[in-house]
Design an enzyme around this catalytic site. Structure first.
Site, short mmCIF file in Angstrom:
data_model
loop_
_atom_site.label_atom_id
_atom_site.label_comp_id
_atom_site.label_asym_id
_atom_site.label_seq_id
_atom_site.Cartn_x
_atom_site.Cartn_y
_atom_site.Cartn_z
N GLU A 204 1.19 3.75 1.97
CA GLU A 204 1.85 4.05 3.23
C GLU A 204 3.12 3.22 3.41
O GLU A 204 4.15 3.72 3.89
CB GLU A 204 0.90 3.77 4.41
CG GLU A 204 -0.40 4.56 4.37
CD GLU A 204 -1.52 3.78 3.73
OE1 GLU A 204 -2.63 3.76 4.31
OE2 GLU A 204 -1.31 3.18 2.65
N THR B 206 -24.60 2.00 -32.15
CA THR B 206 -23.39 2.80 -32.29
C THR B 206 -22.30 2.01 -33.00
O THR B 206 -21.55 2.55 -33.82
CB THR B 206 -22.89 3.25 -30.90
OG1 THR B 206 -23.89 4.08 -30.30
CG2 THR B 206 -21.59 4.01 -31.00
N GLU C 270 -20.53 5.15 -23.57
CA GLU C 270 -20.40 6.02 -24.74
C GLU C 270 -21.33 5.44 -25.79
O GLU C 270 -20.98 4.50 -26.49
CB GLU C 270 -18.96 6.06 -25.26
CG GLU C 270 -17.96 6.72 -24.33
CD GLU C 270 -16.60 6.91 -24.98
OE1 GLU C 270 -16.54 6.99 -26.24
OE2 GLU C 270 -15.60 6.96 -24.25
N CYS D 125 -2.00 -1.58 7.51
CA CYS D 125 -1.08 -0.43 7.45
C CYS D 125 -0.96 0.25 8.80
O CYS D 125 0.08 0.83 9.13
CB CYS D 125 -1.56 0.56 6.39
SG CYS D 125 -1.30 -0.01 4.70
N ARG E 181 -11.51 7.42 -20.37
CA ARG E 181 -11.41 5.99 -20.66
C ARG E 181 -10.29 5.34 -19.85
O ARG E 181 -10.42 4.21 -19.38
CB ARG E 181 -11.16 5.76 -22.15
CG ARG E 181 -12.35 6.02 -23.05
CD ARG E 181 -12.02 5.62 -24.48
NE ARG E 181 -13.12 5.92 -25.41
CZ ARG E 181 -13.08 5.63 -26.69
NH1 ARG E 181 -12.00 5.05 -27.22
NH2 ARG E 181 -14.12 5.92 -27.48
N CYS F 5 -5.56 1.35 6.30
CA CYS F 5 -6.37 0.16 6.59
C CYS F 5 -5.94 -0.48 7.90
O CYS F 5 -4.79 -0.37 8.33
CB CYS F 5 -6.24 -0.85 5.45
SG CYS F 5 -4.61 -1.59 5.29
N LEU G 34 -13.08 1.50 -29.48
CA LEU G 34 -13.34 1.69 -28.04
C LEU G 34 -12.13 1.34 -27.19
O LEU G 34 -12.24 0.64 -26.18
CB LEU G 34 -14.56 0.86 -27.61
CG LEU G 34 -15.89 1.15 -28.30
CD1 LEU G 34 -16.98 0.24 -27.76
CD2 LEU G 34 -16.28 2.61 -28.13
N HIS H 14 0.84 -1.19 0.00
CA HIS H 14 0.00 0.00 0.00
C HIS H 14 0.88 1.25 0.00
O HIS H 14 2.07 1.17 0.30
CB HIS H 14 -0.93 -0.02 1.21
CG HIS H 14 -1.99 -1.07 1.12
ND1 HIS H 14 -3.03 -1.18 2.03
CD2 HIS H 14 -2.20 -2.07 0.21
CE1 HIS H 14 -3.81 -2.19 1.70
NE2 HIS H 14 -3.33 -2.75 0.60
#
Length: 387
Positions: free
Chosen positions: A65, A209, A307, A97, A197, A88, A217, A63
């Site tokens: 930290e 579409t 989209e 952590c 995106r 956490c 995409l 993490h």
């Protein structure tokens, strides 16, 4: 959830804000690298010197930290830790952590916001206080919460945070006429869409579409991702052309939701091309959007961007699956005969459609973007729906 801060901190608020801004910049580097975990940045400061900093990358396990503490080493003793999310206090892929912070001898922790994970949600900072560590909470809270709004929804409901994006003219048109692809916004707006995106785990569109635009995409930022952007098509009658860009480029990253049988000849042909077929129940001739978002959540999709065209835009709003709307407006008018941003079912009144909250406007010259929320995943204002 906001956590009351300690009051004994003598550091000027401006200094806290500057250091937290740097921690937020670090957290931003974790975009597309941290999910399904939150994006987190951390800095260790001793006196007026930064002695350690870092951000969380899922595949590297540590993490933020821990990355910062390891870099600081013995200089962490008596220092201040700035972290964008509450540390956490639970054991998962790594240990808590909070235990590492206490063991490192950190004297003070300054954090931006509480962890939306119900298993933590205040317990982490309370554990640090109980160990005699001074805690300052709520510094730069708003940008920190926005950074992990997708994680906040997914960790609580196991559903993706859904952003509806569209480009339109000032009179609300997305195309000059049905069945025609019409370029609307400029390069700066296009770059902003690519950044959107990049922040997403999946992008959704409708078969209409696909047939009109034949899009790829893809995430074209060039920035690293730990998972491919999942390209999702809602295609009730399974009309996806085998020669489309999506079918021809499928490599485990194209998912089609349909009402048709996966055993059909078309479904088998698409599967051989690398397209995954997922059957949902038929809902008035269309795929069930509730099933779509539930399945994406099961796949640890934290953020999905829609989209699409007018039909899917309207259906998503009516189904109440959209959390945030981002509309890129071009300074032009289309006039009559154009395609509206959203087409809703007959009988749907405007009063039944949600109002946007926390609206902001950003310039992407010559265009501008309007962003607003339909649901607050942190619960600060009432939502009309279930999300």
């Amino acid at each position: 959830m906001s956590i009351p801060s300690s009051t004994s901190d003598a550091t000027p608020p401006a200094a806290h804000a500057t250091l937290m801004r740097r921690a937020l910049e670090l957290a931003g580097r974790a975009t597309a690298l941290a999910h399904p975990n939150p994006r987190v940045g951390a800095i260790v400061v001793r006196g007026h010197q930064k002695v350690g900093e870092g951000f969380h990358v899922y595949d590297k396990r540590d993490h933020a930290e821990i990355v910062a503490l390891k870099q600081a080493g013995e200089k962490a003793r008596g220092a201040t830790l700035y972290v964008t999310l509450e540390p956490c206090c639970t054991t998962g892929r790594t240990g808590p952590c909070t235990k590492a912070i206490i063991a490192a001898g950190i004297a003070r922790v300054v954090t931006a916001t509480a962890d939306p994970n119900p298993a933590v949600a205040g317990r982490g900072l309370n554990e640090l206080r109980s160990a005699g560590i001074e805690v300052q909470a709520g510094v730069s809270e708003a940008p920190a919460r926005e950074l992990n709004e997708d994680f906040a929804k997914w960790i609580r409901r196991k559903l993706p945070f859904v952003t509806l994006k569209s480009a339109l003219t000032l009179d609300g048109q997305i195309s000059a006429r049905p069945g025609k692809s019409t370029p609307i916004t400029g390069e700066a707006a296009h770059e902003a869409v690519q950044r959107l995106r990049h922040s997403a785990d999946a992008i959704l569109t409708g078969i209409g579409t696909v047939i009109v635009d034949d899009p790829l995409l893809t995430d074209r930022t060039g920035e690293p991702r730990r998972r491919k952007l999942l390209r999702v098509i809602l295609d009730s009658r399974l009309r996806l052309p085998l020669k489309s860009h999506l079918a021809r480029s499928a490599d485990g990253d194209v998912l089609v939701f349909t009402t048709q049988s996966p055993a059909s000849a078309k479904a088998r042909a698409l599967a051989r091309a690398g397209v995954e077929i997922f059957r949902t129940r038929n809902r008035r001739g269309h795929v069930c959007l509730d099933t779509v978002v539930a399945e994406l959540g099961r796949r640890e999709i934290l953020h999905a961007v829609i989209e699409a065209g007018a039909a899917l835009n309207g259906a998503a709003l009516e189904a109440d699956i959209v959390d945030k709307v981002v509309l890129f407006y071009a300074p032009r008018l289309m006039g009559s005969g154009g395609v509206p941003f959203a087409r809703t079912s007959a009988g749907t009144s405007r009063s039944k459609l949600p109002a946007l909250q926390n609206v902001t406007i950003d310039q992407h010259a010559p265009d501008f973007a309007v962003q607003g929320y339909l649901h607050d995943v942190y619960g600060n204002y009432r939502s009309r729906g279930k999300n």
